[in-house]
Design a protein around this motif. Structure first.
Motif, PDB file in Angstrom:
ATOM      1  N   GLN A   5       0.675  -1.061  -0.013  1.00 38.99           N
ATOM      2  CA  GLN A   5      -0.112  -0.037   0.018  1.00 38.99           C
ATOM      3  C   GLN A   5       1.041   1.246   0.052  1.00 38.99           C
ATOM      4  OE1 GLN A   5      -2.202  -0.552   3.565  1.00 38.99           O
ATOM      5  NE2 GLN A   5      -4.115  -1.656   2.244  1.00 38.99           N
ATOM      6  N   LEU A   6       1.871   1.208   0.562  1.00 39.64           N
ATOM      7  CA  LEU A   6       2.950   2.209   0.914  1.00 39.64           C
ATOM      8  C   LEU A   6       3.409   2.481  -0.550  1.00 39.64           C
ATOM      9  CD1 LEU A   6       4.237   1.734   4.429  1.00 39.64           C
ATOM     10  CD2 LEU A   6       2.326   3.268   3.666  1.00 39.64           C
ATOM     11  N   ARG A   7       3.990   1.658  -1.069  1.00 37.78           N
ATOM     12  CA  ARG A   7       4.746   1.543  -2.339  1.00 37.78           C
ATOM     13  C   ARG A   7       3.680   2.192  -3.392  1.00 37.78           C
ATOM     14  NH1 ARG A   7       9.725  -0.234  -1.758  1.00 37.78           N
ATOM     15  NH2 ARG A   7       9.952  -1.803  -0.104  1.00 37.78           N
ATOM     16  N   VAL A  27       0.756  -3.370 -12.233  1.00 34.19           N
ATOM     17  CA  VAL A  27      -0.508  -3.929 -11.559  1.00 34.19           C
ATOM     18  C   VAL A  27      -1.795  -3.181 -12.265  1.00 34.19           C
ATOM     19  CG1 VAL A  27       0.626  -4.561  -9.595  1.00 34.19           C
ATOM     20  CG2 VAL A  27      -0.337  -2.380  -9.891  1.00 34.19           C
ATOM     21  N   ALA A  28      -2.966  -3.790 -11.710  1.00 31.70           N
ATOM     22  CA  ALA A  28      -4.245  -3.520 -12.433  1.00 31.70           C
ATOM     23  C   ALA A  28      -4.622  -1.882 -11.705  1.00 31.70           C
ATOM     24  CB  ALA A  28      -5.252  -4.175 -12.142  1.00 31.70           C
ATOM     25  N   GLN A  29      -4.863  -1.065 -12.463  1.00 27.47           N
ATOM     26  CA  GLN A  29      -5.492   0.342 -11.767  1.00 27.47           C
ATOM     27  C   GLN A  29      -6.466   0.043 -10.755  1.00 27.47           C
ATOM     28  OE1 GLN A  29      -6.592   3.258 -14.626  1.00 27.47           O
ATOM     29  NE2 GLN A  29      -7.903   4.331 -13.144  1.00 27.47           N
ATOM     30  N   SER A  30      -7.261  -0.786 -11.037  1.00 24.78           N
ATOM     31  CA  SER A  30      -8.122  -1.109  -9.903  1.00 24.78           C
ATOM     32  C   SER A  30      -7.681  -1.445  -8.727  1.00 24.78           C
ATOM     33  CB  SER A  30      -9.528  -2.079 -10.393  1.00 24.78           C
ATOM     34  OG  SER A  30      -8.605  -3.313 -10.660  1.00 24.78           O
ATOM     35  N   ALA A  31      -6.561  -2.167  -8.687  1.00 23.49           N
ATOM     36  CA  ALA A  31      -5.944  -2.929  -7.647  1.00 23.49           C
ATOM     37  C   ALA A  31      -5.274  -1.672  -6.704  1.00 23.49           C
ATOM     38  CB  ALA A  31      -4.732  -4.010  -8.067  1.00 23.49           C
ATOM     39  N   ILE A  32      -4.706  -0.977  -7.387  1.00 23.40           N
ATOM     40  CA  ILE A  32      -3.976   0.347  -6.967  1.00 23.40           C
ATOM     41  C   ILE A  32      -5.332   1.248  -6.155  1.00 23.40           C
ATOM     42  CG2 ILE A  32      -2.679   2.554  -7.270  1.00 23.40           C
ATOM     43  CD1 ILE A  32      -1.155   1.257  -9.059  1.00 23.40           C
ATOM     44  N   SER A  33      -6.306   1.499  -6.978  1.00 28.84           N
ATOM     45  CA  SER A  33      -7.354   2.407  -6.514  1.00 28.84           C
ATOM     46  C   SER A  33      -7.785   1.901  -5.046  1.00 28.84           C
ATOM     47  CB  SER A  33      -8.441   2.691  -7.162  1.00 28.84           C
ATOM     48  OG  SER A  33      -7.882   3.187  -8.480  1.00 28.84           O
ATOM     49  N   ARG A  34      -8.077   0.464  -5.098  1.00 29.56           N
ATOM     50  CA  ARG A  34      -8.622  -0.349  -3.848  1.00 29.56           C
ATOM     51  C   ARG A  34      -7.496  -0.066  -2.596  1.00 29.56           C
ATOM     52  NH1 ARG A  34      -9.519  -4.383  -6.195  1.00 29.56           N
ATOM     53  NH2 ARG A  34      -7.595  -5.715  -5.801  1.00 29.56           N
ATOM     54  N   GLN A  35      -6.248  -0.366  -3.029  1.00 27.55           N
ATOM     55  CA  GLN A  35      -5.245  -0.209  -1.775  1.00 27.55           C
ATOM     56  C   GLN A  35      -5.273   0.954  -1.326  1.00 27.55           C
ATOM     57  OE1 GLN A  35      -4.178  -2.779  -0.407  1.00 27.55           O
ATOM     58  NE2 GLN A  35      -4.992  -4.364  -1.785  1.00 27.55           N
ATOM     59  N   ILE A  36      -5.146   2.098  -2.231  1.00 23.50           N
ATOM     60  CA  ILE A  36      -5.043   3.500  -1.668  1.00 23.50           C
ATOM     61  C   ILE A  36      -6.368   3.928  -0.850  1.00 23.50           C
ATOM     62  CG2 ILE A  36      -5.336   5.775  -2.257  1.00 23.50           C
ATOM     63  CD1 ILE A  36      -2.460   4.328  -2.982  1.00 23.50           C
ATOM     64  N   ALA A  37      -7.715   3.374  -1.267  1.00 23.62           N
ATOM     65  CA  ALA A  37      -8.727   3.445  -0.412  1.00 23.62           C
ATOM     66  C   ALA A  37      -8.774   3.055   0.988  1.00 23.62           C
ATOM     67  CB  ALA A  37      -9.898   3.153  -1.423  1.00 23.62           C
ATOM     68  N   ASN A  38      -7.995   1.588   0.654  1.00 25.74           N
ATOM     69  CA  ASN A  38      -7.894   0.821   2.062  1.00 25.74           C
ATOM     70  C   ASN A  38      -7.036   1.570   2.980  1.00 25.74           C
ATOM     71  OD1 ASN A  38      -9.664  -1.101   1.188  1.00 25.74           O
ATOM     72  ND2 ASN A  38      -7.955  -2.424   0.659  1.00 25.74           N
ATOM     73  N   LEU A  39      -6.023   2.255   2.429  1.00 24.30           N
ATOM     74  CA  LEU A  39      -5.027   2.777   3.219  1.00 24.30           C
ATOM     75  C   LEU A  39      -5.594   4.121   3.979  1.00 24.30           C
ATOM     76  CD1 LEU A  39      -2.009   3.609   4.191  1.00 24.30           C
ATOM     77  CD2 LEU A  39      -1.639   4.471   2.112  1.00 24.30           C
ATOM     78  N   GLU A  40      -6.463   4.917   3.043  1.00 27.77           N
ATOM     79  CA  GLU A  40      -6.993   6.217   3.484  1.00 27.77           C
ATOM     80  C   GLU A  40      -8.098   5.689   4.655  1.00 27.77           C
ATOM     81  OE1 GLU A  40      -6.990   9.386  -0.209  1.00 27.77           O
ATOM     82  OE2 GLU A  40      -8.432   7.781  -0.394  1.00 27.77           O
TER      83      GLU A  40
END
Length: 298
Positions: A5-7, A27-40
């Protein structure tokens, strides 16, 4: 909070674009968006402001980015140390150097080291004086060569390897071209070709001239050694350079002349971080360089 998530967060923050970050990370864009949302969600704050396809860091996002990059560098360094304790001869060292040490000094040191440690790799980065210092401070570089080198700094250890003289570089057609040496004060009426203001070699020459009793008349500037040497060879003016910068001099167009009364010198050395232990391969290189120049001076 997960490391990935940090990376992901850092990549998106630096690119300000989720899809570009996804391409860079494979990686898939959706995967990054999901992990950023989880981090927030875990932090309880918004790290980004969405602006169409682009994103911008919020104020708290900028603060979090600074600390995250520091943390990731520490984690990467810790992993590197573990890997190298398993096999110190397969490490990789990030080394910085200034342009004045690029033509002969750096190749001679690196090639001598590689003969003894052929499996240790290098990532080499040329940079300005202040860039090299800051990069060692913030872990962008493991070690750096520097000239002049300081011996007192709150966050950096500086080791002087040797001291070298500056020489005047003059066009082949110049009246001083056949002289073995020149008094510094005799250069007061010359046109000078220097690095721009802000470069350490610019300041060293200015200080040297002022110590000799005059302010140099700077008529031209160049941002690298080849440009400066070319301008001198073309008869635009003279310059002053440290001895290590003369290894590839074309004597058909310009001539090196010793300076005396007073001499102008600089120290050359190696800097490392004061508050971070060197990884095994870095320590091997650091010890080698000090031994190499200690024996060379004898």
């Amino acid at each position: 909070m997960e490391l990935r998530q940090l990376r992901y967060f850092v990549e998106v923050a630096e690119r300000e674009h989720v899809s570009e970050a996804a391409v860079a990370l494979h990686v898939a864009q959706s995967a990054i968006s999901r992990q950023i949302a989880n981090l927030e969600a875990e932090l309880g704050v918004e790290l980004f402001e969405r602006e169409g396809r682009n994103v911008r860091l919020t104020h708290i996002g900028k603060i979090f980015l600074t600390h995250t990059k520091t943390a990731l560098k520490a984690i990467d360094h810790a992993k590197k140390q573990i890997d190298e304790y398993i096999d110190p001869e397969r490490g990789s060292i990030k080394i910085g150097f200034p342009t004045s040490l690029a033509s002969n000094f750096l190749p001679s040191v690196v090639s001598a080291f590689k003969k003894l440690h052929p499996k240790i790799g290098f990532q080499l980065r040329q940079g300005s004086y202040n860039f090299l210092i800051e990069s060692v401070e913030n872990r962008e570089l493991d070690v750096a060569f520097l000239g002049p080198v300081f011996t007192e700094h709150p966050d950096i250890i500086g080791d002087v390897l040797f001291e070298e003289n500056f020489y005047a570089l003059v066009p082949r057609s110049h009246p001083l071209a056949d002289a073995k040496s020149v008094d510094f004060k005799e250069l007061y009426n010359e046109d000078f070709v220097l690095f721009p203001e802000g470069f350490i070699l610019h300041q060293l020459v200015i200080d040297g001239c002022e110590n000799a009793g005059f302010t140099p008349r700077v008529t031209s500037e160049g941002e690298d050694l080849d440009a400066i040497k070319g301008l001198v060879a073309a008869g635009i003016g003279i310059t002053l350079l440290p001895e290590s910068a003369f290894n590839d001099l074309n004597s058909d167009y310009s001539v090196k002349v010793a300076i005396k009364n007073p001499e102008l010198t600089r120290t050359v050395g190696l800097i490392i971080p004061k508050h971070r232990r060197l990884a095994p391969s870095e320590q091997v290189f650091y010890d080698f360089v000090k031994y190499y120049f200690a024996n060379k001076s004898r």
